[in-house]
Write a protein that holds these residues in place. Structure first.
Motif, PDB file in Angstrom:
ATOM      1  N   GLY A 169      37.210 -11.718  83.487  1.00 29.67           N
ATOM      2  CA  GLY A 169      36.506 -13.059  83.296  1.00 29.67           C
ATOM      3  C   GLY A 169      35.700 -12.951  82.072  1.00 29.67           C
ATOM      4  N   LEU A 170      35.769 -12.140  80.877  1.00 30.21           N
ATOM      5  CA  LEU A 170      35.057 -12.142  79.880  1.00 30.21           C
ATOM      6  C   LEU A 170      36.008 -12.051  78.583  1.00 30.21           C
ATOM      7  N   MET A 211      39.521 -13.251  71.177  1.00 27.69           N
ATOM      8  CA  MET A 211      40.285 -13.679  72.301  1.00 27.69           C
ATOM      9  C   MET A 211      39.760 -15.106  72.679  1.00 27.69           C
ATOM     10  N   ALA A 212      38.628 -15.398  72.585  1.00 30.41           N
ATOM     11  CA  ALA A 212      37.990 -16.821  72.839  1.00 30.41           C
ATOM     12  C   ALA A 212      38.637 -17.736  71.639  1.00 30.41           C
ATOM     13  N   VAL A 270      34.615 -16.727  80.471  1.00 24.20           N
ATOM     14  CA  VAL A 270      35.637 -17.801  80.140  1.00 24.20           C
ATOM     15  C   VAL A 270      35.366 -19.320  80.282  1.00 24.20           C
ATOM     16  N   ALA A 271      34.299 -19.364  81.391  1.00 21.09           N
ATOM     17  CA  ALA A 271      34.117 -20.897  81.899  1.00 21.09           C
ATOM     18  C   ALA A 271      33.108 -21.337  80.765  1.00 21.09           C
ATOM     19  N   ASP A 272      32.465 -20.365  80.193  1.00 23.15           N
ATOM     20  CA  ASP A 272      31.573 -20.888  79.124  1.00 23.15           C
ATOM     21  C   ASP A 272      32.163 -21.434  77.799  1.00 23.15           C
ATOM     22  N   LEU A 312      27.733 -22.567  72.455  1.00 20.40           N
ATOM     23  CA  LEU A 312      28.432 -21.175  73.231  1.00 20.40           C
ATOM     24  C   LEU A 312      27.584 -20.290  73.366  1.00 20.40           C
ATOM     25  N   THR A 313      27.211 -19.706  74.424  1.00 24.10           N
ATOM     26  CA  THR A 313      26.153 -18.312  74.549  1.00 24.10           C
ATOM     27  C   THR A 313      26.830 -17.284  74.563  1.00 24.10           C
TER      28      THR A 313
END
Length: 73
Positions: A9-10, A15-16, A50-52, A36-37
């Motif tokens: 989940g990170l 990757m982001a 991932v949600a952020d 984004l934090t």
């Protein structure tokens, strides 16, 4: 160098960036602008939820006249 075992989940910065279709510099800019934090890691190797990342990608980005993608009002 990427993390060998990143918790589920990170995402790392690279990757982001790949997930959003942007450059890693854009992810760092989103962090600088508060869109984004980080949720952990080190200052040089942060990671993000991932949600952020998804929320930041879908967030309306402010744009000024004259910038690419800005619409004339």
């Amino acid at each position: 160098m990427e993390y060998l075992a990143l918790p589920p989940g990170l995402l790392t910065t690279s990757m982001a960036a790949r997930a959003c279709g942007v450059k890693p510099a854009t992810i760092r800019d989103w962090v600088r602008r508060g869109i984004l934090t980080r949720c952990g890691g080190s200052p040089k190797r942060p990671y993000f939820r991932v949600a952020d990342v998804t929320e930041a990608m879908l967030a309306a980005k402010p744009c000024r006249p004259g910038q690419r993608g800005a619409t004339a009002a």
